[in-house]
Design a protein around this motif. Structure first.
Motif, short mmCIF file in Angstrom:
data_model
loop_
_atom_site.label_atom_id
_atom_site.label_comp_id
_atom_site.label_asym_id
_atom_site.label_seq_id
_atom_site.Cartn_x
_atom_site.Cartn_y
_atom_site.Cartn_z
N TYR A 1 0.84 -1.21 0.00
CA TYR A 1 0.00 0.00 0.00
C TYR A 1 0.87 1.25 0.00
CZ TYR A 1 -3.43 -3.52 0.95
OH TYR A 1 -4.21 -4.64 0.85
N TYR A 2 1.87 1.25 0.91
CA TYR A 2 2.87 2.32 1.00
C TYR A 2 3.40 2.65 -0.40
CZ TYR A 2 7.98 3.30 1.77
OH TYR A 2 9.26 3.76 1.73
N ALA A 3 3.85 1.63 -1.11
CA ALA A 3 4.48 1.82 -2.42
C ALA A 3 3.54 2.52 -3.40
CB ALA A 3 4.93 0.48 -2.97
N GLU A 4 2.24 2.24 -3.30
CA GLU A 4 1.27 2.87 -4.21
C GLU A 4 1.28 4.40 -4.09
OE1 GLU A 4 -1.18 1.21 -6.55
OE2 GLU A 4 0.71 0.14 -6.30
N GLY A 5 1.57 4.90 -2.88
CA GLY A 5 1.61 6.35 -2.66
C GLY A 5 2.62 7.04 -3.56
N SER A 6 3.71 6.33 -3.88
CA SER A 6 4.75 6.89 -4.76
C SER A 6 4.22 7.27 -6.13
CB SER A 6 5.84 5.84 -5.03
OG SER A 6 6.61 5.61 -3.91
N LYS A 7 3.19 6.55 -6.59
CA LYS A 7 2.68 6.80 -7.95
C LYS A 7 2.22 8.23 -8.11
CE LYS A 7 -0.56 3.74 -8.14
NZ LYS A 7 -1.62 2.77 -8.46
N SER A 8 1.78 8.85 -7.00
CA SER A 8 1.20 10.19 -7.12
C SER A 8 2.22 11.20 -7.64
CB SER A 8 0.60 10.64 -5.79
OG SER A 8 1.61 10.74 -4.80
N LEU A 9 3.51 10.99 -7.33
CA LEU A 9 4.54 11.90 -7.85
C LEU A 9 4.51 11.88 -9.38
CD1 LEU A 9 8.14 12.47 -6.65
CD2 LEU A 9 7.81 11.69 -8.98
N THR A 10 4.39 10.70 -9.94
CA THR A 10 4.39 10.57 -11.41
C THR A 10 3.07 11.04 -12.02
OG1 THR A 10 5.99 8.80 -11.28
CG2 THR A 10 4.71 8.93 -13.30
N PHE A 11 1.94 10.72 -11.37
CA PHE A 11 0.65 11.21 -11.88
C PHE A 11 0.70 12.74 -12.01
CE2 PHE A 11 -1.60 7.48 -9.55
CZ PHE A 11 -1.38 6.63 -10.62
N GLU A 12 1.22 13.39 -10.96
CA GLU A 12 1.30 14.85 -10.98
C GLU A 12 2.20 15.33 -12.11
OE1 GLU A 12 2.56 16.15 -7.08
OE2 GLU A 12 0.91 15.09 -6.11
N MET A 13 3.37 14.69 -12.23
CA MET A 13 4.31 15.06 -13.29
C MET A 13 3.63 14.98 -14.66
SD MET A 13 7.67 12.91 -14.41
CE MET A 13 6.75 11.59 -15.20
N LEU A 14 2.89 13.90 -14.90
CA LEU A 14 2.22 13.72 -16.19
C LEU A 14 1.17 14.81 -16.41
CD1 LEU A 14 1.76 9.83 -16.00
CD2 LEU A 14 3.44 11.07 -17.39
N GLU A 15 0.38 15.07 -15.37
CA GLU A 15 -0.63 16.13 -15.47
C GLU A 15 0.02 17.49 -15.71
OE1 GLU A 15 -3.39 16.58 -12.18
OE2 GLU A 15 -4.26 18.37 -13.09
N GLN A 16 1.09 17.77 -14.95
CA GLN A 16 1.74 19.09 -15.05
C GLN A 16 2.43 19.29 -16.39
OE1 GLN A 16 3.76 18.41 -11.30
NE2 GLN A 16 2.73 20.13 -10.32
N LEU A 17 2.75 18.20 -17.09
CA LEU A 17 3.32 18.32 -18.44
C LEU A 17 2.20 18.38 -19.49
CD1 LEU A 17 6.27 15.75 -18.23
CD2 LEU A 17 6.49 18.23 -18.47
N GLY A 18 0.96 18.55 -19.04
CA GLY A 18 -0.16 18.62 -19.99
C GLY A 18 -0.65 17.23 -20.39
#
Ligand SMILES: *Cc1c(COP(=O)(O)O)cnc(C)c1O
Ligand SMILES: [Zn+2]
Length: 414
Positions: free
Chosen positions: A207-224
């Motif tokens: 479960y802990y590890a899943e939290g890491s994904k949010s960094l990448t989700f944000e990066m993808l969103e912030q790059l449009g």
């Protein structure tokens, strides 16, 4: 509810949504599995954009049921377009995903701990705990305090003052252990077998590890809603980097990206503790643990990385690579990021910048492509690493004449 349960990464055996972490059939690590077809139908870019600016705007792809009560202000850190750094390194485009300013404890660990404590709450645990190289200690102590949990935090006894005081301030139960992180982790696995505590990175690790994904989700969103050509990620246990891959795949599968991703994923370690990058460089199929890590990048000093094999496999599969940096190069990396972009990162960030520089020089990263650097922690927590490494400030009497003398000297040096 979008979580189906847990699934073995090796043999695919399925388990219920519960505090398990190893497959009892093949001893493989367990991973959270979702109902992706349902998510694909429900999660849209518009829905994401309409939500609060924190990591929970991707809640469907995080393993928590119901209303979010823990870590509500965590995440959505800046993605900084780092033109000065790009110029210094001779490439077209660099972005810095700046988790050095993540809330509340200034590292990316607030993301993983938010998910782990929220899950501990779902499972009915009363106490949370962790084995840490420093940043996790800060984050577990802080988020346990704000969500009303008792906490036990275990660290190697040689950590930086900022990491130690930055844990004790939250009135947690901190225990220092003589020896490396790997010894701390082994002891904690034993403790987890005896006390029914939520060890965020042991029995709650999937479960802990899943939290890491949010960094990448944000990066993808912030790059449009686009994936970059390259990402450079610091590695300790190798969990964050594997979730960069998983997060890109999930966004792609759910139809959230504007174009097909082709991201090469690069991993960064310190030369004094490089079990994962050595595996990539030597094209090995297995990790050789580093027995006595020796580096100023203490937050990355895990000699026997739990996700090392998967991390190395991901780098190879995506066309990325692994590279490491010496202590001297790490300090140069910290100085370069600060002097070009005004961002003060800890030693782990120095590793990332120094490794990016090497990858560019050696041609692994193409000069005409877009690269994102994951800057995962704050420089104020590892001040020791800079002792004696920066120029001295002059001390003068409070008169103009003395200052003019100093100014003349500064000008002469330029
Ligand atoms: C924990 C940590 C990482 C990476 O951790 P993984 O164990 O590889 O997920 C990276 N940077 C910093 C600053 C960290 O504290
Ligand atoms: Zn299995």
């Amino acid at each position: 509810m979008f979580v189906k349960g847990l699934k073995c990464r090796e043999c695919g055996k399925e388990y219920p949504d519960s505090p398990l972490y190893v497959c009892d059939y093949c001893f493989g690590p367990l991973e959270v599995d979702y109902d992706y077809d349902k998510i694909k139908k429900e999660l849209t870019r518009e829905k994401i954009k309409s939500r609060d600016a924190n990591m929970w705007r991707y809640q469907e792809l995080l393993p928590i049921k119901g209303e979010i009560k823990i870590g509500k202000n965590v995440g959505f850190t800046p993605l900084v377009k780092a033109d000065n750094l790009a110029k210094a390194l001779g490439v077209k485009e660099i972005y810095v995903k700046n988790d050095a300013v993540n809330f509340p404890t200034l590292s990316f660990k607030d993301r993983v701990v938010s998910v782990a404590i929220a899950k501990a709450r779902e499972f009915g645990f009363k106490t949370v705990a962790c084995a840490s190289t420093g940043n996790l200690a800060n984050s577990v102590a802080a988020l346990a305090a704000s969500s009303g949990y008792e906490s036990f935090v275990f660290i190697p006894s040689n950590l930086e003052t900022g990491k130690v005081l930055g844990t004790l301030i939250y009135d947690t139960n901190l225990v220092k252990i003589n020896g490396s992180y790997d010894k701390v982790n082994r002891l904690c696995t034993e403790i987890a077998g005896k006390h029914s505590w939520a060890f965020v990175n042991i029995n709650l690790r999937p479960y802990y590890a899943e939290g890491s994904k949010s960094l990448t989700f944000e990066m993808l969103e912030q790059l449009g809603f686009k994936a970059p050509d390259n990402v450079v990620v610091p590695m300790a246990g190798g969990s964050l980097i594997t979730k960069v891959g998983k997060a890109i795949d999930e966004f792609e599968y759910c139809g959230l990206l504007n174009e097909e991703p082709h991201t090469k994923i690069f991993g960064a370690q310190a030369t004094g503790c490089n079990p994962i990058t050595a595996t990539v460089k030597e094209k090995r199929e297995f990790i050789k643990p580093v027995r006595t890590p020796d580096t100023i990048a203490k937050s990355l000093a895990i000699g026997n990385p739990a996700d090392g094999y998967y991390a190395s496999d991901l780098m190879s599969k995506t066309g990325g690579y692994g590279e490491d940096a010496t202590d001297e190069e790490i300090v140069e990396g910290m100085k370069l990021l600060a002097a070009t972009e005004g961002i003060f990162t800890e030693t782990a960030g120095g590793v990332t910048v120094a490794v990016a520089k090497k990858l560019i020089e050696k041609g692994y990263i193409n000069k005409n492509e877009t690269t994102v650097l994951a800057i995962t922690g704050n420089g104020l927590k590892t001040l020791e690493a800079l002792n004696g490494k920066l120029k001295e400030a002059p001390v003068i009497e409070a008169n103009l004449e003395e200052f003019e003398g100093v100014l003349a000297k500064i000008k002469r040096k330029k």
